[in-house]
Design an enzyme around this catalytic site. Structure first.
Site, mmCIF file in Angstrom:
data_model
loop_
_atom_site.group_PDB
_atom_site.id
_atom_site.type_symbol
_atom_site.label_atom_id
_atom_site.label_comp_id
_atom_site.label_asym_id
_atom_site.label_seq_id
_atom_site.Cartn_x
_atom_site.Cartn_y
_atom_site.Cartn_z
ATOM 1 C CG ASP A 1 -1.626 19.226 -11.831
ATOM 2 O OD1 ASP A 1 -1.885 20.132 -12.650
ATOM 3 O OD2 ASP A 1 -2.333 19.022 -10.832
HETATM 4 C C1 NOJ Z 1 -3.653 22.296 -11.701
HETATM 5 C C2 NOJ Z 1 -4.712 21.319 -11.320
HETATM 6 O O1 NOJ Z 1 -4.276 20.525 -10.238
HETATM 7 C C3 NOJ Z 1 -5.142 20.407 -12.446
HETATM 8 O O2 NOJ Z 1 -6.237 19.650 -12.024
HETATM 9 C C4 NOJ Z 1 -5.458 21.208 -13.661
HETATM 10 O O3 NOJ Z 1 -5.920 20.382 -14.689
HETATM 11 C C5 NOJ Z 1 -4.203 21.968 -14.078
HETATM 12 N N1 NOJ Z 1 -3.823 22.870 -13.006
HETATM 13 C C6 NOJ Z 1 -4.377 22.765 -15.365
HETATM 14 O O4 NOJ Z 1 -5.174 23.858 -15.152
#
Ligand code: NOJ
Length: 750
Positions: A282
């Site tokens: 993530d």
């Molecule tokens: C953080 C989020 O937790 C995740 O779900 C998302 O896909 C990513 N950022 C990218 O934007």
């Protein structure tokens, strides 16, 4: 457009890409990957393992140099076929090896045509419509150059304070697993190289939904038994459905951040499940192992993520800056790096990016917001609505009603009805309930007064006009709830009552004596006990997306009939959280006979420990609405519960059937739900578990025999040591929600 560098053509010929597709396609791809890796420098490998937002690279223009130098394998947050093609051209034609970029985006519930939030989609209990919504999302996103979405989010979520519950399929493992499979299928179709499909991503692996106190990013403590029985199955379902990628999460799980967690990423995902796809971290979650207190610096963070098996790093540069040193120190070997690069290249090959790196720039115009897409969005919205209350059958309203007061901050809020995680939807495309009702009934019949500017408005200035509107109408419909920004990532709430003066607005309108319908748009279940007392009818519409307005108007006017069922338990009050239907029984389960009502406790009562059960003195033990609950304009009768056998072996199957009769006036759909209880186990078992369901449409008076298969394998659970189907006695219920149903028993024999 389809220019491919001479180098790339050479490479493709060399590696057999131009040969007809044959059954050994995978072998050929592996050969091409090996060949490519053998030519890569370490920097180029690390480039493939790095994903950045163009902003981090100094904007799209500056990004070009980094791409040319082979320092970027993937970009997120970039849209528009033209812009993407331009950068892709640099990757394909100007970088040394011509490896295409894979472009990622959070396409969570729609791209331009916004679908209901995933929690709403789950409330449809209709896997087919969920699949269709994601297929539409895929084709729209692909037309703008996107290859890969970070969805579905399949974190089992049992805490409505957590803002990201909106993005989930709710509290149940089985329902989430069904939806996970459908959504993966929707995004990916049958062939990832089809330009209408995009790669999906099962996220967030794993346990993120169990954030302590519902506070985003918070610690998770999940014993292995619960992790394997409750949190992992949706991910296994996604893996089995062929999801192309997984995302490791932000949370630390039992003390180990999930982006450096060898137990979950290496042992479970790779070794036990044999998952062959690609794993991305993530956003900066590798670097975040430092504030977690699990790595002293970026080098250690890189080492931990590499040891666990994260192939691609999103948004931080722990890999790019430290792998060389880790290799030199012998902490990691090149074979591991090559394996990770291979996983990334395989995704690019599977997506067909080596053959077709570019997007047809004329596609978006023909694709976005196509009529068919809007129809699917409207059907999905309609199926997601849950009718919670309908006193005196106030709904549906008669089509020839002479006047309707439309009141409330969400009646005409095109931005908010789209919900959280909307990057590419435009509010200009949303059709609001006000617009839709006017279109259906004619302007003259609608008396509109917002009452409150937004859901958080405290000022009661607008109440006079709202009350006036109600007074001159036959019925008042109030659109209450929460704005989209009150749910989603980092948007947790400690109080789940309606914000601002919404309840007071409802009180003022109710005092007019007019019949009151409340439609709630929200990203989560809210605590609405008071509103239920005040309103005659309550329809829960979640954040319904672009076509929410027409879907609501049709339902209010009886052109469609509610069929949604709650994918989450509704608490009476925040203090009951966590509250979910498939809890354990405890040694002292709550029941009404032994329930102590706080108001009946005499002053200076002496404490004793007998006769106490597991409940709250002030809130009891029952929810406001149970999981699976949802009314219809029609009514259904369940009868003749029959089992094809009263016992089965550990690999057997029992067919469970009932007769379902539509006893009401409307053609309507009912979700027939099957729950079981394993009475005793080598570890304690939940009081109920959903194990199957069917959504059935019946004409008035019609009866259907509904058969649901229950396999012994469905009863399997992890007992701390093994996955087992244990012999013993079971209860089975088939009914309209998790609290009501016809009951039978069966047993499983050795
Ligand atoms: C953080 C989020 O937790 C995740 O779900 C998302 O896909 C990513 N950022 C990218 O934007």
């Amino acid at each position: 457009m389809k220019a491919i560098s001479l180098f790339l053509i050479g490479l493709l010929l060399l590696t057999g890409a131009c040969a007809p597709v044959s059954s050994d396609k995978k072998e050929q791809t592996d050969k091409r990957i090996k060949e490519l890796i053998s030519q890569m420098t370490l920097e180029e490998k690390l480039g493939q393992m790095s994903q950045f937002d163009p902003g981090q690279l100094g904007g799209p223009e500056n990004a070009k140099q980094a791409i040319k130098d082979g320092k970027v394998g993937s970009i997120l947050n970039l849209v528009g076929a033209e812009t993407i093609n331009e950068l892709q051209k640099v990757a394909v034609e100007e970088s040394r090896l011509g490896i295409p970029l894979v472009i990622a985006r959070d396409v969570i519930h729609g791209y331009r045509t916004i679908m209901p939030i995933p929690l709403g989609l789950a409330a449809s209990w209709n896997a087919e419509i969920a699949e269709k919504t994601m297929a539409v999302s895929a084709v729209e996103a692909a037309s703008e150059g996107i290859h890969w979405t970070f969805a579905p989010m399949i974190d089992v979520s049992r805490d409505p304070r957590w803002g990201r519950i909106a993005e989930s399929c709710g509290e149940d493992t089985y329902l989430t697993s069904v939806m996970a499979k459908a959504m993966v299928k929707g995004f990916q179709g049958d062939d990832l190289s089809d330009p209408k499909t995009i790669a999906a991503c099962a996220k967030h692996f794993v346990g993120y939904g169990a954030a302590e106190g519902g506070r985003d990013y918070n610690t998770t403590l999940i014993p292995e038994v619960q992790l394997r029985n409750d949190y992992l199955p949706p991910f296994k379902a996604a893996a089995d459905a062929g999801v192309a990628t997984f995302m490791s999460a932000f949370n630390d799980l039992n003390g180990v951040p999930t982006s450096g967690n060898e137990f979950t990423l290496k042992q479970i995902l790779r070794q036990e499940w044999g998952y062959q796809g690609m794993v991305v971290s993530d956003w900066a979650s590798i670097a975040e192992m430092i504030p977690h207190g699990y790595a002293a610096n970026k080098k250690e963070a890189a080492e931990r993520a590499l040891m666990a098996g994260v192939d691609m790093e999103m948004a931080s540069d722990c890999y790019a800056g430290n792998v060389k040193a880790l290799l030199d120190e012998g902490k990691i070997d090149m074979a591991t790096i090559d394996r990770y690069v291979a996983n990334i290249l395989r995704l690019k090959f599977d997506l067909g990016l080596f053959e077709n790196p570019y997007t047809d720039e004329t596609l978006a115009e023909k694709t976005l917001l196509a009529e068919k897409h809007k129809e699917i969005a409207q059907q999905a919205a309609s199926e997601s609505f849950v009718l919670l209350q309908n006193k005196n059958e106030l709904l549906p309203l008669s089509n020839d009603i002479s006047s309707v007061a439309v009141i409330g901050p969400l009646a005409d809020s095109p931005h908010d009805q789209m919900g959280t995680w909307v990057f590419d939807g435009n509010k200009e495309n949303s059709v609001t309930p006000l617009t839709a009702l006017k279109a259906k009934l004619g302007d003259a019949k609608i008396n509109f007064a917002k009452g409150l500017e937004i859901s958080r408005t405290k000022s009661t200035e607008g109440f006079v006009a709202a009350v006036e509107a109600a007074k001159k109408s036959d019925v008042a419909v109030l659109f209450l709830g929460e704005e989209s920004i009150l749910s989603g990532e980092a948007h947790s709430l400690a109080n789940l009552n309606l914000q601002g003066s919404q309840t007071e607005l409802l009180e003022a309108v109710q005092a007019t004596g007019k019949p009151v319908v409340v439609v709630i748009m929200a990203g989560r279940q809210l605590t609405i006990a008071r509103e239920l007392q005040l309103a005659d009818a309550v329809l829960y519409a979640w954040h319904p997306g672009t076509m929410g307005g027409p879907a609501i108007a049709d339902m209010l006017l009886g052109e469609t009939v509610p069929s949604g069922k709650l994918p989450v338990t509704f608490p009476k009050t925040v203090g009951q959280i966590p509250i979910y239907y498939n809890h354990k029984n405890t040694g002292r389960p709550a029941d009404y006979e032994q329930w102590t009502d706080i108001n009946k406790i005499p002053a200076e009562a002496t404490q004793h420990s007998l006769g106490n059960t597991s409940h709250y003195l002030d809130a009891g033990f029952e929810p406001l609405f149970p999981f699976g609950f949802g009314l219809s304009y029609s009514s259904f009768d369940y009868s003749n519960l029959e089992l094809s056998a009263n016992s089965m072996g550990t690999d057997g199957v029992i067919e469970v059937s009932i007769d379902l009769k539509n006893t009401g006036k409307y053609e309507a759909a009912e979700v027939v739900q099957l729950y079981i209880r394993d009475r005793f186990g080598s570890v304690t078992r939940p009081v109920k578990q959903l194990k199957g369901y069917q959504k059935v449409t019946l004409k008035p008076g019609e009866t259907k025999n509904v058969v649901i298969q229950l396999k012994a394998k469905d009863l399997e659970f992890f007992n701390g040591k093994d996955y087992v189907v244990e012999a013993g006695d079971f209860d089975v219920w088939v009914g309209t929600n998790s609290q009501e149903g016809l009951h039978a028993e069966f047993s499983v024999n050795e």
